[in-house]
Design a protein around this motif. Structure first.
Motif, PDB file in Angstrom:
ATOM      1  N   ASN A   5      52.789  10.145  -3.967  1.00  0.00           N
ATOM      2  CA  ASN A   5      52.340   9.895  -5.337  1.00  0.00           C
ATOM      3  C   ASN A   5      52.522   8.416  -5.656  1.00  0.00           C
ATOM      4  N   GLY A   6      51.612   7.877  -6.441  1.00  0.00           N
ATOM      5  CA  GLY A   6      51.736   6.474  -6.819  1.00  0.00           C
ATOM      6  C   GLY A   6      50.424   5.936  -7.352  1.00  0.00           C
ATOM      7  N   VAL A   7      50.087   4.731  -6.913  1.00  0.00           N
ATOM      8  CA  VAL A   7      48.898   4.051  -7.410  1.00  0.00           C
ATOM      9  C   VAL A   7      48.291   3.233  -6.273  1.00  0.00           C
TER      10      VAL A   7
ATOM     11  N   ALA B 290      34.704  -8.432   0.515  1.00  0.00           N
ATOM     12  CA  ALA B 290      33.830  -7.492  -0.193  1.00  0.00           C
ATOM     13  C   ALA B 290      32.361  -7.914  -0.123  1.00  0.00           C
ATOM     14  N   PHE B 291      32.111  -9.224  -0.099  1.00  0.00           N
ATOM     15  CA  PHE B 291      30.734  -9.727  -0.084  1.00  0.00           C
ATOM     16  C   PHE B 291      30.594 -10.761   1.032  1.00  0.00           C
ATOM     17  N   GLU B 292      29.415 -10.847   1.584  1.00  0.00           N
ATOM     18  CA  GLU B 292      29.177 -11.747   2.702  1.00  0.00           C
ATOM     19  C   GLU B 292      29.190 -13.218   2.285  1.00  0.00           C
ATOM     20  N   ASP B 293      28.817 -13.513   1.030  1.00  0.00           N
ATOM     21  CA  ASP B 293      28.716 -14.909   0.620  1.00  0.00           C
ATOM     22  C   ASP B 293      30.070 -15.499   0.201  1.00  0.00           C
ATOM     23  N   VAL B 294      31.146 -14.702   0.220  1.00  0.00           N
ATOM     24  CA  VAL B 294      32.487 -15.197  -0.108  1.00  0.00           C
ATOM     25  C   VAL B 294      33.141 -15.625   1.201  1.00  0.00           C
ATOM     26  N   GLY B 295      33.792 -16.793   1.193  1.00  0.00           N
ATOM     27  CA  GLY B 295      34.263 -17.407   2.421  1.00  0.00           C
ATOM     28  C   GLY B 295      35.393 -16.687   3.143  1.00  0.00           C
ATOM     29  N   SER B 296      36.336 -16.100   2.469  1.00  0.00           N
ATOM     30  CA  SER B 296      37.479 -15.488   3.175  1.00  0.00           C
ATOM     31  C   SER B 296      37.787 -14.121   2.583  1.00  0.00           C
ATOM     32  N   ASP B 297      38.854 -13.493   3.117  1.00  0.00           N
ATOM     33  CA  ASP B 297      39.241 -12.144   2.679  1.00  0.00           C
ATOM     34  C   ASP B 297      40.033 -12.242   1.379  1.00  0.00           C
ATOM     35  N   LEU B 298      39.325 -12.430   0.270  1.00  0.00           N
ATOM     36  CA  LEU B 298      39.996 -12.558  -1.022  1.00  0.00           C
ATOM     37  C   LEU B 298      40.131 -11.219  -1.747  1.00  0.00           C
ATOM     38  N   SER B 299      39.411 -10.223  -1.340  1.00  0.00           N
ATOM     39  CA  SER B 299      39.536  -8.888  -1.937  1.00  0.00           C
ATOM     40  C   SER B 299      40.667  -8.149  -1.219  1.00  0.00           C
ATOM     41  N   PHE B 300      41.253  -7.198  -1.929  1.00  0.00           N
ATOM     42  CA  PHE B 300      42.349  -6.451  -1.308  1.00  0.00           C
ATOM     43  C   PHE B 300      42.453  -5.058  -1.911  1.00  0.00           C
ATOM     44  N   ALA B 301      43.162  -4.204  -1.171  1.00  0.00           N
ATOM     45  CA  ALA B 301      43.544  -2.877  -1.657  1.00  0.00           C
ATOM     46  C   ALA B 301      45.040  -2.742  -1.377  1.00  0.00           C
ATOM     47  N   LEU B 302      45.797  -2.351  -2.390  1.00  0.00           N
ATOM     48  CA  LEU B 302      47.249  -2.234  -2.290  1.00  0.00           C
ATOM     49  C   LEU B 302      47.654  -0.828  -2.715  1.00  0.00           C
ATOM     50  N   ALA B 303      48.310  -0.104  -1.805  1.00  0.00           N
ATOM     51  CA  ALA B 303      48.801   1.246  -2.126  1.00  0.00           C
ATOM     52  C   ALA B 303      50.311   1.182  -2.290  1.00  0.00           C
ATOM     53  N   LEU B 304      50.798   1.715  -3.411  1.00  0.00           N
ATOM     54  CA  LEU B 304      52.233   1.821  -3.699  1.00  0.00           C
ATOM     55  C   LEU B 304      52.538   3.299  -3.920  1.00  0.00           C
ATOM     56  N   LEU B 305      53.224   3.917  -2.959  1.00  0.00           N
ATOM     57  CA  LEU B 305      53.440   5.368  -2.997  1.00  0.00           C
ATOM     58  C   LEU B 305      54.922   5.693  -2.823  1.00  0.00           C
ATOM     59  N   ASN B 306      55.303   6.898  -3.313  1.00  0.00           N
ATOM     60  CA  ASN B 306      56.662   7.392  -3.081  1.00  0.00           C
ATOM     61  C   ASN B 306      56.649   8.335  -1.881  1.00  0.00           C
ATOM     62  N   GLN B 307      57.769   9.010  -1.636  1.00  0.00           N
ATOM     63  CA  GLN B 307      57.896   9.883  -0.467  1.00  0.00           C
ATOM     64  C   GLN B 307      56.925  11.059  -0.495  1.00  0.00           C
ATOM     65  N   GLU B 308      56.519  11.472  -1.664  1.00  0.00           N
ATOM     66  CA  GLU B 308      55.614  12.618  -1.780  1.00  0.00           C
ATOM     67  C   GLU B 308      54.155  12.213  -1.749  1.00  0.00           C
TER      68      GLU B 308
ATOM     69  N   VAL C  71      47.313   8.066  -7.628  1.00  0.00           N
ATOM     70  CA  VAL C  71      47.271   8.823  -6.375  1.00  0.00           C
ATOM     71  C   VAL C  71      48.308   9.935  -6.469  1.00  0.00           C
ATOM     72  N   ILE C  72      47.885  11.160  -6.192  1.00  0.00           N
ATOM     73  CA  ILE C  72      48.784  12.320  -6.197  1.00  0.00           C
ATOM     74  C   ILE C  72      48.637  13.013  -4.848  1.00  0.00           C
ATOM     75  N   ARG C  73      49.755  13.060  -4.118  1.00  0.00           N
ATOM     76  CA  ARG C  73      49.803  13.651  -2.768  1.00  0.00           C
ATOM     77  C   ARG C  73      48.724  13.064  -1.849  1.00  0.00           C
ATOM     78  N   GLY C  74      48.528  11.766  -1.949  1.00  0.00           N
ATOM     79  CA  GLY C  74      47.590  11.078  -1.077  1.00  0.00           C
ATOM     80  C   GLY C  74      46.140  11.169  -1.502  1.00  0.00           C
ATOM     81  N   GLN C  75      45.868  11.795  -2.634  1.00  0.00           N
ATOM     82  CA  GLN C  75      44.491  11.960  -3.125  1.00  0.00           C
ATOM     83  C   GLN C  75      44.392  11.416  -4.544  1.00  0.00           C
ATOM     84  N   SER C  76      43.168  11.102  -4.943  1.00  0.00           N
ATOM     85  CA  SER C  76      42.949  10.629  -6.307  1.00  0.00           C
ATOM     86  C   SER C  76      41.795  11.392  -6.922  1.00  0.00           C
ATOM     87  N   ASP C  77      41.840  11.573  -8.237  1.00  0.00           N
ATOM     88  CA  ASP C  77      40.739  12.224  -8.954  1.00  0.00           C
ATOM     89  C   ASP C  77      39.536  11.280  -9.079  1.00  0.00           C
ATOM     90  N   TYR C  78      39.772   9.985  -8.899  1.00  0.00           N
ATOM     91  CA  TYR C  78      38.709   8.989  -8.975  1.00  0.00           C
ATOM     92  C   TYR C  78      38.160   8.762  -7.572  1.00  0.00           C
TER      93      TYR C  78
END
Length: 166
Positions: A120-122, A100-118, A140-147
């Motif tokens: 929907n998820g988080v 996320a930032f250049e001054d941080v040494g490694s890839d410590l930030s992450f994004a994790l998607a947990l979805l169902n067949q439709e 997440v609803i149908r692959g989209q989020s209100d945020y």
């Protein structure tokens, strides 16, 4: 008419009657043989190797088939409930690590998607820097989020939707 003129007619009728009786006897004998062959085939069909009667075996099989049909119907009802639960459960997950930032040494930030067949998820995001780490959760609803979603979150959601099921 004399007696001699009537006699040949009388003998002709006796001859025809005898011929009809002979034909009838031949037909009866032929039918008797066919009935005997049918009876032998019926007896061999009725009695199996173990000596059980065919009708008893068929009744037993009919009873077993009825029980199996009831069992299958019960399994179908249970399977429908299980399929509904599976459809709503998480079966697609994708993780993307990034810096996320250049001054941080490694890839410590992450994004994790947990979805169902439709779709929907988080989606969970963690932003890590030297002083702190923040975690965000967005529905997440149908692959989209209100945020509003970051590029990494959008990327991980699209990978999870088209990715393999767990």
């Amino acid at each position: 008419m004399t007696l001699e003129g009537i006699t040949p007619f009388y003998w002709w009728s006796i001859g025809i009657l005898a011929l009809l009786i002979l034909i009838t006897i031949i037909v009866v004998i032929a039918q008797y043989r066919r009935v005997k062959r049918f009876e032998a085939a019926y007896i061999s069909l009725q009695t199996f190797m173990n000596g059980q009667q065919m009708d008893l075996v068929l009744k037993d099989y009919d009873h077993k088939v009825t029980e199996l049909e009831q069992t299958i119907e019960s399994c179908k009802q249970r399977l429908n409930l299980i399929e509904l639960k599976l459809k709503a459960s998480v079966d697609r997950a994708e993780l993307l690590r990034f810096r996320a930032f250049e001054d941080v040494g490694s890839d410590l930030s992450f994004a994790l998607a947990l979805l169902n067949q439709e779709g929907n998820g988080v989606v969970l995001s963690s932003i890590h820097n030297r002083e702190e780490a923040r975690i965000y959760a967005k529905p997440v609803i149908r692959g989209q989020s209100d945020y509003s979603l970051s590029d990494e979150e959008k990327k991980v959601i699209s990978k999870a939707i088209i990715g393999e099921k767990i």
